[in-house]
Design a protein around this motif. Structure first.
Motif, PDB file in Angstrom:
ATOM      1  N   MET A   4       0.853  -1.201   0.000  1.00 41.01           N
ATOM      2  CA  MET A   4       0.000   0.000   0.000  1.00 41.01           C
ATOM      3  C   MET A   4       0.891   1.255   0.000  1.00 41.01           C
ATOM      4  N   ARG A   5       1.017   1.876  -1.172  1.00 47.09           N
ATOM      5  CA  ARG A   5       1.878   3.064  -1.277  1.00 47.09           C
ATOM      6  C   ARG A   5       1.102   4.272  -0.759  1.00 47.09           C
ATOM      7  N   LEU A   6       1.261   4.559   0.528  1.00 53.77           N
ATOM      8  CA  LEU A   6       0.495   5.621   1.174  1.00 53.77           C
ATOM      9  C   LEU A   6       0.727   6.974   0.504  1.00 53.77           C
ATOM     10  N   PHE A   7       1.929   7.188  -0.026  1.00 58.37           N
ATOM     11  CA  PHE A   7       2.253   8.496  -0.602  1.00 58.37           C
ATOM     12  C   PHE A   7       1.500   8.791  -1.899  1.00 58.37           C
ATOM     13  N   LEU A   8       0.826   7.784  -2.471  1.00 57.05           N
ATOM     14  CA  LEU A   8       0.035   8.011  -3.683  1.00 57.05           C
ATOM     15  C   LEU A   8      -1.472   7.977  -3.421  1.00 57.05           C
ATOM     16  N   ARG A   9      -1.861   7.862  -2.159  1.00 55.78           N
ATOM     17  CA  ARG A   9      -3.289   7.829  -1.830  1.00 55.78           C
ATOM     18  C   ARG A   9      -3.830   9.257  -1.704  1.00 55.78           C
ATOM     19  N   THR A  10      -5.140   9.385  -1.830  1.00 57.18           N
ATOM     20  CA  THR A  10      -5.768  10.702  -1.683  1.00 57.18           C
ATOM     21  C   THR A  10      -5.983  11.023  -0.206  1.00 57.18           C
ATOM     22  N   ALA A  11      -6.213  12.297   0.085  1.00 63.63           N
ATOM     23  CA  ALA A  11      -6.415  12.732   1.469  1.00 63.63           C
ATOM     24  C   ALA A  11      -7.664  12.091   2.059  1.00 63.63           C
ATOM     25  N   HIS A  12      -8.735  11.980   1.272  1.00 70.68           N
ATOM     26  CA  HIS A  12      -9.968  11.415   1.838  1.00 70.68           C
ATOM     27  C   HIS A  12      -9.828   9.916   2.092  1.00 70.68           C
ATOM     28  N   GLU A  13      -9.058   9.202   1.257  1.00 74.51           N
ATOM     29  CA  GLU A  13      -8.786   7.787   1.523  1.00 74.51           C
ATOM     30  C   GLU A  13      -7.952   7.638   2.800  1.00 74.51           C
ATOM     31  N   LEU A  14      -6.942   8.491   2.930  1.00 69.90           N
ATOM     32  CA  LEU A  14      -6.055   8.421   4.092  1.00 69.90           C
ATOM     33  C   LEU A  14      -6.798   8.792   5.373  1.00 69.90           C
ATOM     34  N   HIS A  15      -7.710   9.754   5.284  1.00 71.69           N
ATOM     35  CA  HIS A  15      -8.521  10.131   6.449  1.00 71.69           C
ATOM     36  C   HIS A  15      -9.329   8.929   6.945  1.00 71.69           C
ATOM     37  N   ASP A  16      -9.915   8.197   6.006  1.00 70.01           N
ATOM     38  CA  ASP A  16     -10.692   7.002   6.379  1.00 70.01           C
ATOM     39  C   ASP A  16      -9.807   5.972   7.072  1.00 70.01           C
ATOM     40  N   LEU A  17      -8.585   5.782   6.545  1.00 69.81           N
ATOM     41  CA  LEU A  17      -7.656   4.826   7.153  1.00 69.81           C
ATOM     42  C   LEU A  17      -7.236   5.270   8.557  1.00 69.81           C
ATOM     43  N   LEU A  18      -7.081   6.585   8.723  1.00 69.92           N
ATOM     44  CA  LEU A  18      -6.689   7.115  10.033  1.00 69.92           C
ATOM     45  C   LEU A  18      -7.780   6.906  11.075  1.00 69.92           C
ATOM     46  N   ILE A  19      -9.014   7.252  10.706  1.00 71.99           N
ATOM     47  CA  ILE A  19     -10.080   7.138  11.720  1.00 71.99           C
ATOM     48  C   ILE A  19     -10.434   5.681  12.019  1.00 71.99           C
ATOM     49  N   LYS A  20     -10.144   4.779  11.065  1.00 70.40           N
ATOM     50  CA  LYS A  20     -10.349   3.346  11.325  1.00 70.40           C
ATOM     51  C   LYS A  20      -9.151   2.738  12.060  1.00 70.40           C
ATOM     52  N   LYS A  21      -8.107   3.567  12.266  1.00 71.25           N
ATOM     53  CA  LYS A  21      -6.876   3.159  12.955  1.00 71.25           C
ATOM     54  C   LYS A  21      -6.131   2.052  12.200  1.00 71.25           C
ATOM     55  N   GLU A  22      -6.306   2.045  10.875  1.00 74.90           N
ATOM     56  CA  GLU A  22      -5.567   1.078  10.045  1.00 74.90           C
ATOM     57  C   GLU A  22      -4.146   1.569   9.773  1.00 74.90           C
ATOM     58  N   ILE A  23      -3.964   2.877   9.854  1.00 72.97           N
ATOM     59  CA  ILE A  23      -2.620   3.469   9.794  1.00 72.97           C
ATOM     60  C   ILE A  23      -2.557   4.564  10.851  1.00 72.97           C
ATOM     61  N   SER A  24      -1.343   5.000  11.172  1.00 76.64           N
ATOM     62  CA  SER A  24      -1.185   6.154  12.068  1.00 76.64           C
ATOM     63  C   SER A  24      -0.734   7.348  11.234  1.00 76.64           C
ATOM     64  N   ALA A  25      -0.955   8.546  11.748  1.00 75.50           N
ATOM     65  CA  ALA A  25      -0.511   9.750  11.050  1.00 75.50           C
ATOM     66  C   ALA A  25       1.006   9.786  10.955  1.00 75.50           C
ATOM     67  N   GLU A  26       1.674   9.269  11.984  1.00 76.09           N
ATOM     68  CA  GLU A  26       3.139   9.242  11.958  1.00 76.09           C
ATOM     69  C   GLU A  26       3.629   8.297  10.857  1.00 76.09           C
ATOM     70  N   GLU A  27       2.989   7.156  10.749  1.00 81.69           N
ATOM     71  CA  GLU A  27       3.339   6.191   9.690  1.00 81.69           C
ATOM     72  C   GLU A  27       3.131   6.818   8.307  1.00 81.69           C
ATOM     73  N   LEU A  28       2.027   7.526   8.140  1.00 85.40           N
ATOM     74  CA  LEU A  28       1.721   8.179   6.865  1.00 85.40           C
ATOM     75  C   LEU A  28       2.771   9.227   6.524  1.00 85.40           C
ATOM     76  N   ASN A  29       3.089  10.066   7.501  1.00 82.71           N
ATOM     77  CA  ASN A  29       4.055  11.133   7.240  1.00 82.71           C
ATOM     78  C   ASN A  29       5.455  10.596   6.984  1.00 82.71           C
ATOM     79  N   LYS A  30       5.814   9.521   7.687  1.00 86.42           N
ATOM     80  CA  LYS A  30       7.123   8.905   7.420  1.00 86.42           C
ATOM     81  C   LYS A  30       7.174   8.335   6.010  1.00 86.42           C
ATOM     82  N   ALA A  31       6.048   7.784   5.538  1.00 91.30           N
ATOM     83  CA  ALA A  31       5.998   7.235   4.171  1.00 91.30           C
ATOM     84  C   ALA A  31       6.215   8.338   3.143  1.00 91.30           C
TER      85      ALA A  31
END
Length: 485
Positions: free
Chosen positions: A1-28
């Motif tokens: 899952m290449r987080l750096f190519l996902r959209t903001a609204h997809e990433l928001h959904d992943l964050l609130i479902k706790k499937e990823i962390s914001a720190e993990e996303l930003n590091k990616a």
């Protein structure tokens, strides 16, 4: 899952479902910057620790069960002509190479309040004067689709960062096409809102009656989320309009049935690359197949837009850039016999050739004996251009055109011919002169390079542009295609 190519609204959904962390996303995203930035050159300044600190704060909010905004923890980039408190802000110019603002621009504060994580400040043509990012005082940003080509300008760094996965969304400024052109060249979504819809407080001015801040994003939904964050009246900006700000997400409906779209003949005339024209014609057919009514129309004063713009913008620039004299901030020439000598040496040393060219053009247009013949005449023609749009919008809901007559050109191809460079903006500058909103959306490829479709609307009617843009996107997959670096 290449987080750096996902959209903001997809990433928001992943964050609130706790499937990823914001720190993990930003590091990616930050790791992506590390791996491709030497090929692209999108950033003048990187703010890694700032992004990670913000990400950790968002993760704590989620852990505490707090509601987060749609942009919380999302890695964003900001064009380096918007002031950021404590972070170097250069406007792409050597004259401001050491400037650290004591305050942040309103849009920066708004993104910060929305929880966005600032990854860095992006490269641009010096003082936003250019169409290719080759006029930067530091280096040329490269197009992620072909690193031998320009990303467009002046917001080339902001567009390239989103296209290359070095940011999820970004901000640019648009004075004559500086958001829409790079969006088209880099295959992303870019919007210039109505003049006055977004505060210009803290934006380093080029041409004050034309400049407008707007977003870059991977898709129209993210564009709407960014608009929600940055639009609205600001008492700190005297040109900021008081108007009811909508929730732009509410316009994202896959339905264009009955919308009337006008296609200005002047934008489809000679000079447009046949491959680009073919892509635009297919996009028009797509809109028709979705239920829109698409007809040719005329904006008869279009031929005067380029000379009008290149009188008004440099005139305002010559006034705005008079403040860079080496006295209060920025660099100062060390060798000088007196204060006048210091002014001259500082400006000769600090400004690049294109900025000097436009200052001289503007100063000449405003000078005694020439003001009426040039600047005043240009203001009158500007009114005629605005009236062309007013008449068109009596009949049509929006207008449709190419963003540029060509795809991204090769680095160095037009640097020796300023007039050819200026012609890159032929389809975009009228929107700024009229003060109306315009958006560029990916609509196909010509010779392997992205082509943008421009939609233009009535004042403060961004929603009517977002709806067909979203509908077109839902029925095509151009916005899902990424350059492989």
């Amino acid at each position: 899952m290449r987080l750096f190519l996902r959209t903001a609204h997809e990433l928001h959904d992943l964050l609130i479902k706790k499937e990823i962390s914001a720190e993990e996303l930003n590091k990616a995203v930050l790791d992506r910057v590390e791996s491709v930035e030497d090929k692209i050159g999108a950033y003048i300044t990187r703010t890694r620790e700032n992004a990670l600190d913000q990400a950790r704060a968002v993760d704590q909010q989620i852990k505490n069960g707090e509601k987060i905004s749609p942009l919380s923890g999302i890695p964003v980039a900001i064009k380096d002509n918007m002031c950021t408190y404590g972070v170097k802000t250069t406007a792409g110019s050597k004259i401001l190479s050491n400037f650290i603002p004591p305050y942040s621009a309103t849009v920066v504060k708004k993104l910060d309040a929305a929880g966005a994580a600032l990854v860095g400040k992006t490269n641009l043509d010096e003082f936003a004067m250019g169409s290719s990012t080759e006029n930067s005082g530091f280096f040329t940003t490269k197009n992620p689709w072909d690193t031998g080509r320009v990303p467009g300008g002046s917001s080339g760094g902001s567009a390239a960062a989103v296209a290359a996965g070095e940011a999820v969304c970004s901000l640019g400024s648009d004075t004559g096409g500086s958001i829409r052109l790079p969006a088209s060249f880099c295959g992303v979504v870019g919007m210039k809102p109505t003049y006055g819809a977004v505060s210009r407080y803290g934006l380093i001015a080029y041409a004050s009656s034309l400049d407008q801040i707007g977003p870059f994003a991977r898709d129209v939904t993210d564009c709407a989320l960014m608009l929600n964050a940055i639009c609205g009246h600001d008492p700190l900006d005297s040109t900021s309009a008081k108007y009811p700000v909508a929730d732009y997400s509410g316009f994202l409906k896959d339905n264009v049935r009955g919308l009337k779209m006008g296609v200005p003949e002047e934008y489809m005339a000679e000079g447009i690359d046949p491959e680009v024209q073919s892509v635009i014609l297919k996009a028009m057919e797509k809109m028709e197949s979705l239920g829109a009514v698409v007809e040719y129309t005329s904006l008869p004063h279009t031929e005067y837009a380029l000379p009008t713009y290149y009188l008004i913008a440099p005139a305002e620039a010559s006034s705005n850039l008079a403040r860079y004299d080496g006295v209060r901030y920025g660099i100062r020439a060390k060798e000088a016999e007196d204060v006048i000598d210091m002014f001259m040496n500082t400006r000769s040393l600090g400004f690049g050739n294109e900025v000097k060219r436009r200052i001289m053009l503007g100063t000449y247009a405003l000078s005694a004996g020439y003001y009426d013949a040039y600047y005043l005449k240009a203001l009158k023609v500007r009114t005629l251009i605005k009236e062309d749009f007013d008449r068109a919008f009596e009949k049509y809901d929006l207008l449709l055109s190419p963003v540029s007559p060509t795809t991204a050109f090769h680095i160095g191809e037009k640097t020796d011919d300023p007039l050819q460079m200026y012609l890159s903006d032929i389809c975009t500058i009228s929107v700024n002169l009229a003060g109306i909103p315009g958006i560029s959306i990916p609509c196909g490829f010509a010779g392997g390079m992205p082509v943008g479709l421009q939609l233009m609307g009535k004042h403060f009617d961004e929603g009517t542009l977002l709806r067909p843009a979203y509908s077109f996107e839902q029925n095509t997959d151009y916005h899902k295609q990424f350059p492989e670096l």
